[in-house]
Scaffold this motif. Structure first.
Motif, PDB file in Angstrom:
ATOM      1  N   ALA A  67     -48.017  58.425  14.807  1.00 18.84           N
ATOM      2  CA  ALA A  67     -47.203  59.543  15.316  1.00 18.84           C
ATOM      3  C   ALA A  67     -47.914  60.256  16.455  1.00 18.84           C
ATOM      4  O   ALA A  67     -47.285  60.771  17.373  1.00 18.84           O
ATOM      5  CB  ALA A  67     -46.896  60.520  14.187  1.00 18.84           C
ATOM      6  N   GLU A  68     -49.234  60.246  16.408  1.00 22.04           N
ATOM      7  CA  GLU A  68     -50.022  60.959  17.410  1.00 22.04           C
ATOM      8  C   GLU A  68     -50.171  60.142  18.694  1.00 22.04           C
ATOM      9  O   GLU A  68     -50.100  60.658  19.801  1.00 22.04           O
ATOM     10  CB  GLU A  68     -51.413  61.244  16.796  1.00 22.04           C
ATOM     11  CG  GLU A  68     -52.256  62.275  17.493  1.00 22.04           C
ATOM     12  CD  GLU A  68     -51.555  63.608  17.649  1.00 22.04           C
ATOM     13  OE1 GLU A  68     -50.931  64.078  16.679  1.00 22.04           O
ATOM     14  OE2 GLU A  68     -51.629  64.168  18.773  1.00 22.04           O
ATOM     15  N   LYS A 122     -41.916  61.132  18.354  1.00 18.88           N
ATOM     16  CA  LYS A 122     -42.648  61.327  17.100  1.00 18.88           C
ATOM     17  C   LYS A 122     -41.709  61.220  15.898  1.00 18.88           C
ATOM     18  O   LYS A 122     -42.020  60.558  14.908  1.00 18.88           O
ATOM     19  CB  LYS A 122     -43.303  62.720  17.140  1.00 18.88           C
ATOM     20  CG  LYS A 122     -44.281  62.964  16.031  1.00 18.88           C
ATOM     21  CD  LYS A 122     -44.980  64.301  16.173  1.00 18.88           C
ATOM     22  CE  LYS A 122     -46.077  64.266  17.214  1.00 18.88           C
ATOM     23  NZ  LYS A 122     -47.149  65.173  17.054  1.00 18.88           N
TER      24      LYS A 122
END
Ligand code: CMC
Length: 429
Positions: free
Chosen positions: A77-78, A222
């Motif tokens: 997600a990052e 995200k």
């Protein structure tokens, strides 16, 4: 430790193999149970039943761990783009730059949908729920691309079908939105990213240049990643079961969209916001809502709480809660519903009923708040979930197909009438 499980039935002992997964998960292989004992197992809701051996997603509900192909959800997600994650899920490894360029290019060049599909949209009533439209439209893609129905599972046809579906789903989702609100549809733009193009088709208007806001693009990227797969959940199991009859990918995913729509599954994100809005409108104390959720005579449940597998915390919810704070902060939005959500979470997390049952906020609890902040209407929330989940459904369908898994067909324990003779109409009481 023994690698077999012993079962004693009617005084006779049977042995069944025990399997250990890559992360040390244990399973008893009962695939020969009926053949050897005449018995079946009964497990409503498949709470203890593994339907497959899968190498795609690892989920440890007790410790709140979620990994796609070994990579943690937090890291993906990052650091990753949704296209990279889609590739990872479907093909098993992160793409190198050539592979990513080819994949992205192929998807970018399949985003248009057949003009006749516009006529389908025209036939839906104004205000039609976008999930109903999306499910129908995805299934109807199979009629435009008959090679997807090739039962020989030709690798080139499958590949083309996969790329087309990933490419066309955002186009159909945005068209469903535009039809829902009565605005003209927008054609895709090839110079934009996957997420940016979706934004352009959602919010762009004819004859005006739509500027992609990087804050919104990054938040959606995200959110899509966080939703991209979740092992054998309701919609994914649906996709696999439908696909196991050798139904084509479009039809299988359309069934997945329908399964996702329910408020106990992906439809919860819409239900959460509706619940928070009702709490706000009514102004009654939060405790009264908690009390209702605990009352077994009341059908009300705290939407966005609880999960079949997570009994400690949902790692996706943690990331999304922070993202909701960030996005609202960056966009300068003050949403009173976010405050209500946080208060509700606080109350529920300290209430014995919720603690004892391991009921924590799930992925849907905070995602709706971000969608709202991004200007996405409530009816579209579950469509957003579907866009994110698409690579997971495809990866699971592909794995099931490649493993040549048998048709999904559970058994039952019959509880109806035993044999009886037909009674003529005039003799019935
Ligand atoms: N509010 C109040 N009580 C609840 C809730 C809730 N949200 N969720 C579960 N319970 C209670 C339930 O009544 C039962 O109590 P008891 O043991 O006294 O009978 C106990 O907790 C276990 O619940 P269950 O229904 O047996 O659990 P399940 O695994 O069959 O259902 C669930 C899981 C997600 C359907 C359920 O927790 C629920 O309905 N949650 C609300 C809907 C929701 O937020 N769904 C989104 C799930 S996450 C997105 C996704 O991946 O689908």
């Amino acid at each position: 430790m023994s690698d077999t499980a012993r079962l004693i039935l009617e005084g006779q002992e049977y042995e069944f193999p025990v399997l250990t997964g890559a992360e040390n998960e244990k399973a008893i292989d009962i695939s020969k149970l009926r053949g050897t004992t005449g018995y079946i197992t009964l497990d409503p809701g498949f709470k203890n039943t593994g339907s497959t051996q899968s190498g795609i997603t690892y989920l440890d509900g007790e410790n709140g761990i979620l990994r796609y192909r070994g990579y943690s959800i937090e890291e993906l997600a990052e650091k990753a783009s949704f296209m990279e994650v889609a590739y990872l899920l479907i093909y098993g490894d992160l793409p190198n730059s050539d592979q990513l360029a080819y994949f992205t290019d192929s998807i970018t060049h399949h985003t248009l949908v057949h003009e006749n599909m516009k006529r389908f949209f025209d036939a839906f009533p104004l205000g039609a729920h976008p999930m109903g439209m999306l499910s129908s439209m995805v299934a109807s893609l199979s009629t435009f691309y008959p090679e997807s129905q090739n039962p020989n599972r030709d690798i080139t046809d499958i590949e083309l079908t996969i790329h087309r579906l990933i490419a066309k789903m955002p186009t159909l989702a945005a068209q469903a939105y535009k039809h829902n609100v009565g605005l003209p549809t927008m054609y895709p733009k090839n110079n934009l990213s996957y997420v940016g193009n979706f934004m352009h088709m959602m919010w762009g208007v004819p004859a005006e240049d739509y500027e992609v806001d990087p804050i919104i693009e990054s938040a959606l990227n995200k959110l899509f990643i966080l939703h991209a797969d979740h092992e054998q959940n309701c919609s994914t199991s649906t996709v696999r079961v439908v696909g196991s009859s050798q139904a084509n990918l479009y039809s299988s995913v359309s069934a997945g969209v329908s399964a996702l729509w329910g408020p106990l599954h992906g439809g919860a994100n819409q239900a959460v916001i509706e619940m928070l809005e009702a709490i706000r409108a009514e102004g009654s104390p939060l405790q009264s809502w908690i009390d209702r959720a605990k009352d077994k005579t009341d059908s009300f449940r705290l939407m966005g709480f609880g999960h079949r597998v997570y009994k400690n915390f949902d790692p996706r919810a943690r990331i999304i809660k922070k993202a909701a704070d960030d996005v609202l902060g960056q966009l300068g939005i003050n949403d009173p519903v976010l405050d209500i959500a946080k208060q509700l979470e606080e109350v529920a997390l300290h209430d014995e009923y919720f603690v004892k049952r391991g009921l924590y906020p799930n992925v849907d609890f905070y995602s709706g708040i971000i969608y709202r902040a991004l200007g996405i209407p409530t009816d579209m929330f579950t469509v957003m979930f579907a866009l994110g989940r698409l690579p997971g459904w495809i990866a699971q369908w592909k794995e099931m197909t490649e493993n040549r898994e048998p048709i999904g067909r559970p058994r039952q324990v019959y509880t109806g009438a035993t044999q009886r003779d037909f009674v003529a109409l005039n003799n019935r009481s």
